[in-house]
Structure formats: C-alpha cells, structure tokens
Design a protein around this motif. Sequence first.
Motif, mmCIF file in Angstrom:
data_model
loop_
_atom_site.group_PDB
_atom_site.id
_atom_site.type_symbol
_atom_site.label_atom_id
_atom_site.label_comp_id
_atom_site.label_asym_id
_atom_site.label_seq_id
_atom_site.Cartn_x
_atom_site.Cartn_y
_atom_site.Cartn_z
ATOM 1 N N HIS A 103 0.909 -1.009 0.095
ATOM 2 C CA HIS A 103 -0.133 -0.015 0.038
ATOM 3 C C HIS A 103 0.936 1.309 -0.014
ATOM 4 O O HIS A 103 2.135 1.241 0.556
ATOM 5 N N SER A 109 -0.281 -5.882 3.219
ATOM 6 C CA SER A 109 -1.370 -6.983 3.678
ATOM 7 C C SER A 109 -1.052 -8.119 3.232
ATOM 8 O O SER A 109 -0.498 -8.193 2.115
ATOM 9 N N THR A 217 -2.435 -6.589 7.962
ATOM 10 C CA THR A 217 -1.664 -5.464 7.382
ATOM 11 C C THR A 217 -0.380 -4.905 8.301
ATOM 12 O O THR A 217 -0.912 -4.397 9.621
ATOM 13 N N SER A 233 -3.571 -3.016 11.209
ATOM 14 C CA SER A 233 -4.853 -3.731 11.250
ATOM 15 C C SER A 233 -4.898 -5.151 11.084
ATOM 16 O O SER A 233 -3.921 -5.837 10.467
ATOM 17 N N TRP A 234 -5.845 -5.616 11.664
ATOM 18 C CA TRP A 234 -6.197 -7.264 11.469
ATOM 19 C C TRP A 234 -7.376 -7.476 11.094
ATOM 20 O O TRP A 234 -8.471 -6.979 11.951
ATOM 21 N N ASN A 235 -7.833 -8.093 9.897
ATOM 22 C CA ASN A 235 -9.113 -8.211 9.414
ATOM 23 C C ASN A 235 -9.815 -6.590 9.207
ATOM 24 O O ASN A 235 -11.072 -6.558 9.670
ATOM 25 N N GLY A 236 -9.196 -5.869 8.968
ATOM 26 C CA GLY A 236 -9.571 -4.524 8.785
ATOM 27 C C GLY A 236 -9.877 -3.724 10.155
ATOM 28 O O GLY A 236 -10.320 -2.525 10.284
ATOM 29 N N LEU A 237 -9.446 -4.165 11.336
ATOM 30 C CA LEU A 237 -9.644 -3.573 12.852
ATOM 31 C C LEU A 237 -8.409 -2.988 12.966
ATOM 32 O O LEU A 237 -7.422 -3.807 13.097
ATOM 33 N N THR A 238 -8.555 -1.994 13.669
ATOM 34 C CA THR A 238 -7.296 -1.511 14.445
ATOM 35 C C THR A 238 -7.526 -1.645 15.986
ATOM 36 O O THR A 238 -6.704 -1.375 16.757
#
Length: 494
Positions: A103, A109, A217, A233-238
């Motif tokens: 990115h 990711s 990520t 992030s993990w699975n889009g979660l911070t």
Amino acid sequence: MNKSKLAIGLFVAGTLTAVFGLVILFVGPIIIDDQIVKNLVIDPENELSYTMWKDIPVPFFMSVYFFNILNPTEFLAGEIPMVEQRGPYVYRKRLQKQNITFHPNHTVSYLEYRSYFFEPSMSVGNESDVVTIPNMLVLGAAVMMDNMPHAVRLLLSATFKSFKEGPFLSKSVGELMWGYDSKLVDFLNKWFPGMLPSTGKFGLFSEFNNSNTGMFTVHTGKDDIRLIHKVNSWNGLTKLIYWKTPQCNMINGTAGQMWPPFMTKESTLPFYSPDACRSLELVYQREGIMKGIPLYRFVAPKTMFANGSDYAPNEGFCPCRQSGLLNVSSCRSNAPVFISQPHFYNADPVLLDYVQGLQPTEDEHGLFIDIHPETGVPLNVSIRLQLNLYMKKVSGITETGKISEVVMPMIWFEENGYMDGAIVKTFHTNLVLLPMVMVYMQYCFLGLGLATVLGAVLLHYSGKIIKCDRTVIPDASVSTSSSEQTPLIQDHVD
C-alpha cells in the motif's frame, strides 16, 4: 637528512592510518546499522529478507500433549481427576503468505496459511493412540446452559442421551485433533447454525489446519524502521471487540514472527495472537549465544495471565478465575474455555490442588523467544500454551454427575522453531563475522597508526641525539691536546 625525511614520512603515514581507524571506529557502526535497515525493510528488492518473510525457511513444529483421564468414573462421582500426560504428537507446520498487497502508506497486507503434517519419527506414539478427555460438546454446553430455565436443561440432557453423547470421549488422537463424525454436531449445525466454531467435523484443531490467521496489515519499515512488522490492522480492525476496556482491546506489536531491530535489555516483545484473541507481551530475561550468534531471551511475565485482582490492567479480560488463566469464552462462541501455560506454570498454585498429575517447571513449560537484538529476527522460538475447560455439576443435566467445580486441562501444545542449516551460516556471516572483522580492522588501523607515529618520533629524536654526539666529541679532543701541550711550553720558557 634521510632519517629526518623517513621520520616525517612515517609520521604522516601513521597519522593518516590512525585517522582512518578513528573514522571506521565512528562511521563503521553507522554503516552496519544502515545496511541492517536497508536489508530488513519488507521489499521484494531485498531478495533474501523478503523471501525469509514471505516463506519462512525455519522449520516449525507443533508438539501436542494430551491429558489422558485415568479415573473418569470416580471423577464423575465427585473425586479429584487424575491425569497422565500422553505425547508428544509432533506435526511439521508449514507457513506461507499469500495475497500479498503493498500500500502507498508503507504497509503490506497478507493472508498467512498454515498446514500441519504428522511426523511419526519425532512423536511418542501414533495418531491412532486412544486417549480419554472431557467431552467439550457436553460438559461445555452444560456450563453455558447453567442459567437457563430448568426445563431447557432437561431438554438438553435428553438431546445428549438421544445422540449417545456422554461426559467423556475416548477417541484416537487424529480424531480429537482434526475432527470426528458426530450426529450431535450435524444436528446443531443444521438447527443452530453458528453455535459451533466449525461446520464440519468437530475437533480441537479442525479449524486450524489449511486455514489462515486472518488478514494482517503490517508496516514495511520503509518510512520508519522502528515500525517494521508492527500491525497496522487485523481483518480491517485497528482494535478488538472481545474485551471490556480499550487497553485490553488494543492490537499491539507485531504479528509474532519478527520485531523491529536495535533492541535493548529494556525492550519488550509485544505481538498480537489471533488464537489467544488478544495482544501479548514478553519481557527480557537474559543474554545468550546460539551457534556463535548473540541473543536476548524474552519470556512471559507472571502478569500475562494474571487476574484483575492481582494485576489491575487485566481487569478488562474478566470475568476471571485464578491468576494464570485467560478466559477466552468471548471469542470462542461463549464456550467456558481458558488458556494457561502448560501444567498451570506461573499460575495460582491452588489450581494444582484440583487435578492430580501436574508438575510445572520452567524448562519444560515456560514459553520464550530468543531474538538477535540487532535485527529483531528470532533465532529460537518456543510458544507453549494449554487449553482448559471449566466444568461443574449442572442441575438438570445428568451427564455432569457430581463433578466438582474444576478448570480441567485437556491438552497443551508447543509451537517451536529454530534457525539452522545454510540460513544460520548466512546470518552468522553477514551479521556477526563481517561486523566483527570491521571492529578488528578499526583497532588494527588505530594500533598500526599509533605504532607508526611512535616509531617516527623515536627515529626523529634518535637522529638528533647522534648529531649532538658528533658535535661534542671534537671539542673534547681539542681541550685535551691543549692541556697536554702546556707543560712543554712552560719548560721551554724556563
């Protein structure tokens, strides 16, 4: 004249050599650190380090130990359970990153897939070995239904009987690990979808094999080497949603495979573990050497799984029981499952009073990671955790008998790997021998330069001394001759 010129030449050469040694002394470490930074950045152009990151070349193994129940009948009648450790049953673990996407904000990711392959030659026993452990479907569900109406509990007990499910399972290691056919599981998946973590066969590790650990990520370190490998992030979660406080829901550290370089003894090893559903942190214990490579050993502090009463920051992980137990029911379909270190090592000693056959020791049950501090690369890893089931007698569910309230160990496993073979030689050459050669070079140049300067000074002054001697000797001769001639003159006069 020739000696004077030679002294001047030696002095200049010695000074330049010493200055070069001083330059290496101060600039050398900077050059080495700069090379470390360039080679560690997650970048396909860094062929060696990128390949190591993408397809970990270090052999990883998972060793599984079962707690075989020796007195199931007496245990059901209310006596203290007796267990014997069976194993290890060893599996080679293969890790491979896929769906790698870089990115613009200097992060990358990926999905990391894991597969397990049984290693008979390294195991004590076969996957066909039969062991007896608590039936999680029955005893776990009983605790989950403890606060439900009595009629519901009676209905649940009748369901267990109709599917011939009892409080204990006696099955092969392979079935318990990777899944076995169960009509009850099929029934629950059909009429209560989502109640169980897996939709196929039910096994302790059925959801682990040929699966990924979620979308990570992480920072590449290209803009700031201090951030390399840290989870963005993990699975889009911070942040997580499992726990009660913002601190406990934080996603800290790396993904648990590498860490930023230039560690000190005050550094810690934070990492996020999807299997534990939380971030963990190891602390420095001691220095060491592995195959000529210096290392720092980091271990789990006693506060890692301490309850909220003994360690206030862990209050967010509660409801808690004794220290040394982590309640993971919030991320395991509300099943009364607890994680601890094997044999309740570093846990409240009272836990050992409720189960016979446990003998915790640091050497066999403590977890650790050995890190090369300059690069943040693990040299030797041993992560040891234990899976426990909270059980008790539940009114209306006869399968629970008169079981005393207990946190029952079921299995413990060790995931370990260490650097070996050609890769450790390359690592040793590039990160130990070459810097050592540079250190020796700087001191050799300094020593040679100073010795040359000293030699030039001695040569210069020795030339002066010889010159002075040649000047003084004729004067003495003249004086002697004069004194000898004086009496003859006097005689002539007389």
